[in-house]
Scaffold this active site. Structure first.
Site, PDB file in Angstrom:
ATOM      1  N   LYS A 118     -51.682   7.602 -31.909  1.00 49.55           N
ATOM      2  CA  LYS A 118     -51.892   8.972 -32.398  1.00 49.55           C
ATOM      3  C   LYS A 118     -50.676   9.509 -33.152  1.00 49.55           C
ATOM      4  O   LYS A 118     -50.817  10.259 -34.123  1.00 49.55           O
ATOM      5  CB  LYS A 118     -52.243   9.893 -31.230  1.00 49.55           C
ATOM      6  CG  LYS A 118     -53.696   9.846 -30.804  1.00 49.55           C
ATOM      7  CD  LYS A 118     -54.228  11.265 -30.729  1.00 49.55           C
ATOM      8  CE  LYS A 118     -55.689  11.456 -30.587  1.00 49.55           C
ATOM      9  NZ  LYS A 118     -56.651  10.480 -30.702  1.00 49.55           N
ATOM     10  N   LYS A 196     -49.633  -2.951 -19.754  1.00 51.18           N
ATOM     11  CA  LYS A 196     -49.798  -4.222 -20.453  1.00 51.18           C
ATOM     12  C   LYS A 196     -48.438  -4.677 -21.002  1.00 51.18           C
ATOM     13  O   LYS A 196     -47.694  -3.851 -21.531  1.00 51.18           O
ATOM     14  CB  LYS A 196     -50.793  -4.026 -21.607  1.00 51.18           C
ATOM     15  CG  LYS A 196     -51.093  -5.311 -22.337  1.00 51.18           C
ATOM     16  CD  LYS A 196     -51.938  -5.108 -23.578  1.00 51.18           C
ATOM     17  CE  LYS A 196     -51.831  -6.347 -24.435  1.00 51.18           C
ATOM     18  NZ  LYS A 196     -52.466  -6.251 -25.716  1.00 51.18           N
ATOM     19  N   LYS A 199     -44.809  -6.158 -26.896  1.00 50.32           N
ATOM     20  CA  LYS A 199     -43.595  -6.367 -27.690  1.00 50.32           C
ATOM     21  C   LYS A 199     -42.798  -5.079 -27.824  1.00 50.32           C
ATOM     22  O   LYS A 199     -41.587  -5.067 -27.799  1.00 50.32           O
ATOM     23  CB  LYS A 199     -43.974  -6.791 -29.108  1.00 50.32           C
ATOM     24  CG  LYS A 199     -44.495  -8.186 -29.238  1.00 50.32           C
ATOM     25  CD  LYS A 199     -44.661  -8.509 -30.724  1.00 50.32           C
ATOM     26  CE  LYS A 199     -45.596  -9.678 -30.941  1.00 50.32           C
ATOM     27  NZ  LYS A 199     -46.840  -9.354 -31.616  1.00 50.32           N
TER      28      LYS A 199
END
Ligand code: TRP
Length: 323
Positions: A118, A196, A199
């Protein structure tokens, strides 16, 4: 004739043990049996990093070295750079006619990513980002891949690729191959914070982490229910000691597992497995010309294949005016 694998990574940061468990292990194991193409997806990385092109550019070599370090053998597999294959961009244009906006918006991975981004996209989303599954379909079909080893978050992309292929073949005649996905044994690795492993989330263990860094990261790992499940899953992936794996799982079930003892064991197992990877990576870090040569040769070879496919696609679409 060997079957073909096409797979790719976005060069937005170093790869980590989440990639290792989800996709890299499979990739390395399968490269002997398949004609393997590993794409460094810089064009795709730009879809949500268009305002930081230097980051993408810099990480192309990092991701190449990560692949080489975990065991992608340049004599066996082809590593190449997406932006140097303009044929992929051309295929993307043709495929974009075969996908509706509504279908792209329904793609669960894209949907989730738009929510997460967003800050970048505000209340809307760019044409390029919404359409990246189409460009990924071009990546895969340009090489007529049979198999795509990926993490589970990529399954919707493969599904969408298959739909595009079916649509293309129905309209223009049998030209493209429908690929299958292959997900690793432990596809949803979480970071040490329980989100999760990502990177850009700062919660990952990478192939350049030192033993001390790994120990400290694991020490800080959350031990709520999903956190512990994740650590046990990692232990299963990184330890070769079947007896101990069974034992810690049993202890967790009995409620007797002591995290203060288990965590150092897990750290040790990861350090051991990553040691040769780290050493191999160091060799490439000290020899960037070698990496350049591998990418140069790989890209040249990949481009030939993609050109052949593009010619066939154009033929099927009657775009062969001077023939
Ligand atoms: N979308 C993949 C990822 O985020 C990267 C990727 C780009 C890819 N093109 C691909 C993966 C083609 C498999 C096949 O990890």
């Amino acid at each position: 004739m060997k079957k073909t694998i096409l797979t790719g990574d976005r060069p937005t940061g170093q790869l980590h043990i989440g990639h290792y468990c989800g996709a890299l292990k499979n990739r390395v194991a399968l490269q002997k049996d398949y004609d393997t193409y590993v794409m460094i997806a810089d064009v795709q990385a730009l879809t949500d990093n268009f305002n930081d092109p230097e980051k993408v550019s810099k990480n192309v070599y990092e991701v190449a070295m990560d692949n080489l370090a975990v065991g992608i053998d340049p004599n066996e597999s082809t590593i190449f750079i997406q932006s140097l294959i303009p044929e992929i961009a051309e295929l993307t244009v043709f495929y974009s006619n075969l996908v509706t906006i509504a279908r792209l918006k329904r793609n669960p991975t894209v949907k989730e990513e738009i929510q997460q981004k967003k800050n970048l996209f505000k209340e809307d989303v760019t044409f390029g980002f919404l359409g990246y599954p189409v460009s990924q379909a071009a990546d895969i079909t340009a090489f007529k891949a049979h198999l795509v080893p990926v993490g589970s978050d990529q399954l919707p992309m493969i599904e969408q690729t298959r739909e595009i292929v079916r649509r293309f073949n129905r309209i223009y005649g049998e030209t493209l191959r429908e690929p299958e996905a292959k997900v690793g044994e432990f596809p949803r690795v979480l970071g040490m914070d329980g989100r999760k492993m990502g990177k850009s989330l700062g919660n990952a263990i990478t192939f350049t982490d030192t033993a001390e860094e790994i120990i400290n990261k694991i020490k800080k790992a959350v031990t709520n229910e999903i956190g512990v499940k994740n650590l046990l899953g990692l232990f299963e992936q990184f330890s070769d000691d079947k007896g101990t794996i069974k034992q810690v799982n049993q202890q967790q079930e009995d409620g007797t597992l002591r995290y203060s003892e288990f965590k150092p064991m897990l750290a040790e197992a990861i350090i051991e497995k990553l040691k040769p990877i780290r050493e191999k990576r160091l060799e490439f870090e000290n020899n960037p010309d070698m990496v350049k040569e591998i990418l140069f040769e790989g890209t040249k070879k990949a481009r030939k294949i993609a050109s052949t496919t593009l010619a066939e696609v154009k033929e099927s679409m009657f775009l062969n005016y001077f023939k």
